[in-house]
Enzyme design. Structure first.
Site: not given
Length: 153
Positions: A67-68, A71
């Site tokens: 998920h990170e 980003h």
């Protein structure tokens, strides 16, 4: 798991899943309370909450890392990296990354304490989360005097 092992894991996931290198720093941050991890826009580093590993295990931590990294890679490429952006949501689907982290505490939500007040004239009851100074306020219905009744949990 140490910060060095975390760094190697993030670099491996980045190259295997995204096909792109992770060129910045990563570390555990035990001060994170409500989130599994965060991507720092200013320095491009990734911080992971160690509770994710301790409570949910390595599979959930890999999900948070992916998920990170979504980003990270979108921000580096100048695309929409925020949760509401279409680019971000599409990359989450492509990489099978979770949108949200599992809860990090076993506690149930705290019960809200209400303060109960009543107008002496019309008997209208008021519930407030915060205490109020009854000398400063009057009833909104009849302008009567308000008294504090009790604290309700």
């Amino acid at each position: 798991m140490t910060n060095e092992e975390l760094q190697k894991l993030i670099e491996k996931i980045s190259s295997d899943v995204f096909g792109k290198p992770f060129l910045h720093a990563s570390r555990f941050n035990s001060r994170l309370r409500t989130t599994g991890g965060r991507y720092m826009l200013s320095c491009h580093s990734i911080e992971i909450n160690p509770l994710v590993l301790n409570i949910h295990g390595i599979d959930e931590m890999i999900g948070v890392i992916k998920h990170e990294l979504c980003h990270y890679h979108l921000h580096i490429e100048g695309k929409g990296y925020r949760h509401r952006d279409e680019d971000f949501r599409e990359l989450l689907k492509q990489t099978s990354s979770p949108r949200f982290c599992k809860p990090l505490s076993d506690e149930s939500p705290k019960r809200i304490i209400y303060h109960l007040y009543r107008c002496l004239s019309c008997k209208l009851e008021y519930r407030r989360r915060r205490r109020m100074d009854v000398r400063k306020y009057r009833c909104g219905k009849c302008a009567g005097i308000i008294e504090e009744m009790q604290t309700v949990k």
